[in-house]
Scaffold this motif. Structure first.
Motif, PDB file in Angstrom:
ATOM      1  N   LYS A   1      -5.489 -29.326  17.978  1.00  0.00           N
ATOM      2  CA  LYS A   1      -6.604 -28.940  17.125  1.00  0.00           C
ATOM      3  C   LYS A   1      -6.677 -29.875  15.919  1.00  0.00           C
ATOM      4  CE  LYS A   1      -7.198 -25.400  19.818  1.00  0.00           C
ATOM      5  NZ  LYS A   1      -8.342 -25.356  20.763  1.00  0.00           N
TER       6      LYS A   1
ATOM      7  N   VAL B   1      -8.769 -30.459  12.306  1.00  0.00           N
ATOM      8  CA  VAL B   1      -9.663 -29.856  11.318  1.00  0.00           C
ATOM      9  C   VAL B   1      -9.968 -30.876  10.222  1.00  0.00           C
ATOM     10  CG1 VAL B   1      -9.926 -28.026   9.596  1.00  0.00           C
ATOM     11  CG2 VAL B   1      -8.750 -27.539  11.764  1.00  0.00           C
TER      12      VAL B   1
ATOM     13  N   GLN C   1      -5.096 -17.224  11.458  1.00  0.00           N
ATOM     14  CA  GLN C   1      -5.394 -18.402  10.658  1.00  0.00           C
ATOM     15  C   GLN C   1      -4.084 -19.092  10.258  1.00  0.00           C
ATOM     16  OE1 GLN C   1      -9.155 -18.823  10.022  1.00  0.00           O
ATOM     17  NE2 GLN C   1      -8.552 -17.609  11.798  1.00  0.00           N
TER      18      GLN C   1
ATOM     19  N   ASP D   1      -8.756 -22.515  10.609  1.00  0.00           N
ATOM     20  CA  ASP D   1      -9.155 -21.732  11.779  1.00  0.00           C
ATOM     21  C   ASP D   1      -8.971 -22.602  13.017  1.00  0.00           C
ATOM     22  OD1 ASP D   1     -10.411 -20.363  13.808  1.00  0.00           O
ATOM     23  OD2 ASP D   1     -12.148 -19.774  12.615  1.00  0.00           O
TER      24      ASP D   1
ATOM     25  N   GLU E   1      -9.057 -21.969  16.219  1.00  0.00           N
ATOM     26  CA  GLU E   1      -9.979 -21.724  17.336  1.00  0.00           C
ATOM     27  C   GLU E   1     -11.285 -22.481  17.159  1.00  0.00           C
ATOM     28  OE1 GLU E   1     -12.202 -18.007  19.671  1.00  0.00           O
ATOM     29  OE2 GLU E   1     -10.668 -17.609  18.150  1.00  0.00           O
ATOM     30  N   ASN E   2     -11.808 -22.485  15.931  1.00  0.00           N
ATOM     31  CA  ASN E   2     -13.072 -23.168  15.661  1.00  0.00           C
ATOM     32  C   ASN E   2     -12.876 -24.562  15.068  1.00  0.00           C
ATOM     33  OD1 ASN E   2     -14.890 -20.964  16.411  1.00  0.00           O
ATOM     34  ND2 ASN E   2     -14.042 -19.902  14.629  1.00  0.00           N
ATOM     35  N   GLU E   3     -11.615 -24.962  14.916  1.00  0.00           N
ATOM     36  CA  GLU E   3     -11.270 -26.274  14.367  1.00  0.00           C
ATOM     37  C   GLU E   3     -12.031 -26.537  13.066  1.00  0.00           C
ATOM     38  OE1 GLU E   3     -10.338 -29.565  17.039  1.00  0.00           O
ATOM     39  OE2 GLU E   3     -11.093 -28.335  18.692  1.00  0.00           O
ATOM     40  N   SER E   4     -11.819 -25.634  12.101  1.00  0.00           N
ATOM     41  CA  SER E   4     -12.497 -25.736  10.821  1.00  0.00           C
ATOM     42  C   SER E   4     -11.657 -25.060   9.748  1.00  0.00           C
ATOM     43  CB  SER E   4     -13.877 -25.069  10.882  1.00  0.00           C
ATOM     44  OG  SER E   4     -13.735 -23.671  11.068  1.00  0.00           O
TER      45      SER E   4
ATOM     46  N   SER F   1     -11.000 -22.119   7.272  1.00  0.00           N
ATOM     47  CA  SER F   1     -11.317 -20.706   7.445  1.00  0.00           C
ATOM     48  C   SER F   1     -12.563 -20.347   6.637  1.00  0.00           C
ATOM     49  CB  SER F   1     -10.135 -19.839   7.004  1.00  0.00           C
ATOM     50  OG  SER F   1      -8.985 -20.126   7.781  1.00  0.00           O
ATOM     51  N   ILE F   2     -13.483 -19.649   7.286  1.00  0.00           N
ATOM     52  CA  ILE F   2     -14.736 -19.274   6.636  1.00  0.00           C
ATOM     53  C   ILE F   2     -14.461 -18.308   5.481  1.00  0.00           C
ATOM     54  CG2 ILE F   2     -16.963 -18.108   6.947  1.00  0.00           C
ATOM     55  CD1 ILE F   2     -16.932 -19.048   9.839  1.00  0.00           C
TER      56      ILE F   2
END
Length: 296
Positions: free
Chosen positions: A68, A70, A90, A135, A137-140, A142-143
């Protein structure tokens, strides 16, 4: 396994000088000053489960779907304090970062010791210990979770107890500058991480941070946490039940002391070291430390 990626160039000439002992290895690396992003790379440990001891594995970190990556705003870093996965999946980690890493040779004065060269500290960019939440899973990032600055003073050589490695932690122990970040902004040079103090950082509430400053000619290396006998620092209410051990180099007198701090409880660190043991020989300021429970 997590690490940072930054675009950089390498100078073969400076590299050769480093090999010959005529320069520092860091001097042949220059970060891309036009870069806008830093990449966090997360490699699952499971990739290594089927590897025999001594064998090698090749991983294309930017194209392997199991890895992953990010993207985050650009920053430079060398050291992390810890990393763990929270209850929401996370990945949370604390890193020492600066807006730019000064790898090239700083200003120098012939015949002037480093500790007496005031221009050096005004040349360096200050570093902060910053907490990120990723995150995978979303490769970002954390929202809804912004990067959180844990230190208001320039910091280096952060550490947590080995027992808490890859586990949730509240406290980070770090070397720090004698001074605050000038103007409270890391975008300007000045007050680089000369590690003239020792800090106990509260990752949950940085307003509770503690610091003990040494003299302006004394410099400390990485501190090592030693758990007190009968305590269990994996329990939340005992996490700081221990001592910090480090070497303190006196650049003026060319002497070194072993210093020990009790860090259990609020305000204990700021009382100063409980033990200062002069060593029989001068040991220049070091980098990293390690504590062995039994004799080796």
């Amino acid at each position: 396994i997590i690490f940072n990626l930054n675009k950089a160039t390498v100078s073969p000439e400076a590299g050769l000088k480093a090999i010959l002992g005529l320069g520092a290895f860091a001097e042949f690396i220059a970060l891309d000053e036009d870069a806008t992003e830093t990449q966090f790379v997360l490699i699952p440990r499971s990739l290594f489960d089927d590897i025999d001891d001594g064998s090698e594995i090749e991983i294309d970190v930017l194209n392997d779907e199991r890895v992953k990556v990010v993207n985050a705003p650009f920053h430079a870093n060398f050291h992390f304090s810890n990393c763990f996965e929270d209850e929401n999946g996370q990945v949370v980690f604390d890193t020492v970062q600066s807006i730019q890493r000064d790898l090239l040779r700083p200003p120098s004065k012939a015949g002037v010791p480093v500790i007496e060269n005031a221009a050096l500290w005004t040349w360096l960019y200050p570093s902060t210990i910053t907490r990120y939440s990723l995150d995978p899973e979303n490769e970002s990032l954390s929202i809804g979770v912004s990067p959180k600055v844990l230190s208001t003073k320039p910091a280096e050589f952060p550490t947590v107890p080995r027992e808490l490695s890859s586990r949730r932690h509240r406290y980070v122990y770090s070397g720090g500058s004698h001074n605050d970040i000038p103007g409270s902004t890391p975008e300007t040079r000045g007050s680089g991480p000369q590690t003239g103090s020792i800090m106990k950082l509260d990752a949950e509430d940085p307003t509770q941070n503690e610091q003990y400053c040494f003299e302006n000619y004394e410099f400390i290396g990485e501190s090592v946490f030693v758990q007190k006998v009968g305590k269990n620092i994996t329990k939340r209410d005992q996490e700081d039940a221990g001592y910090l051990v480090s070497l303190l180099a006196n650049g003026r007198d060319k002497t070194t002391e072993l210093v020990i701090f009790d860090v259990e409880g609020k305000g204990t660190l700021e009382k100063g070291p409980v033990v200062r043991v002069p060593l029989p020989t001068f040991i220049p300021q070091g980098l990293h430390g390690f504590f062995a429970k039994d004799q080796i």
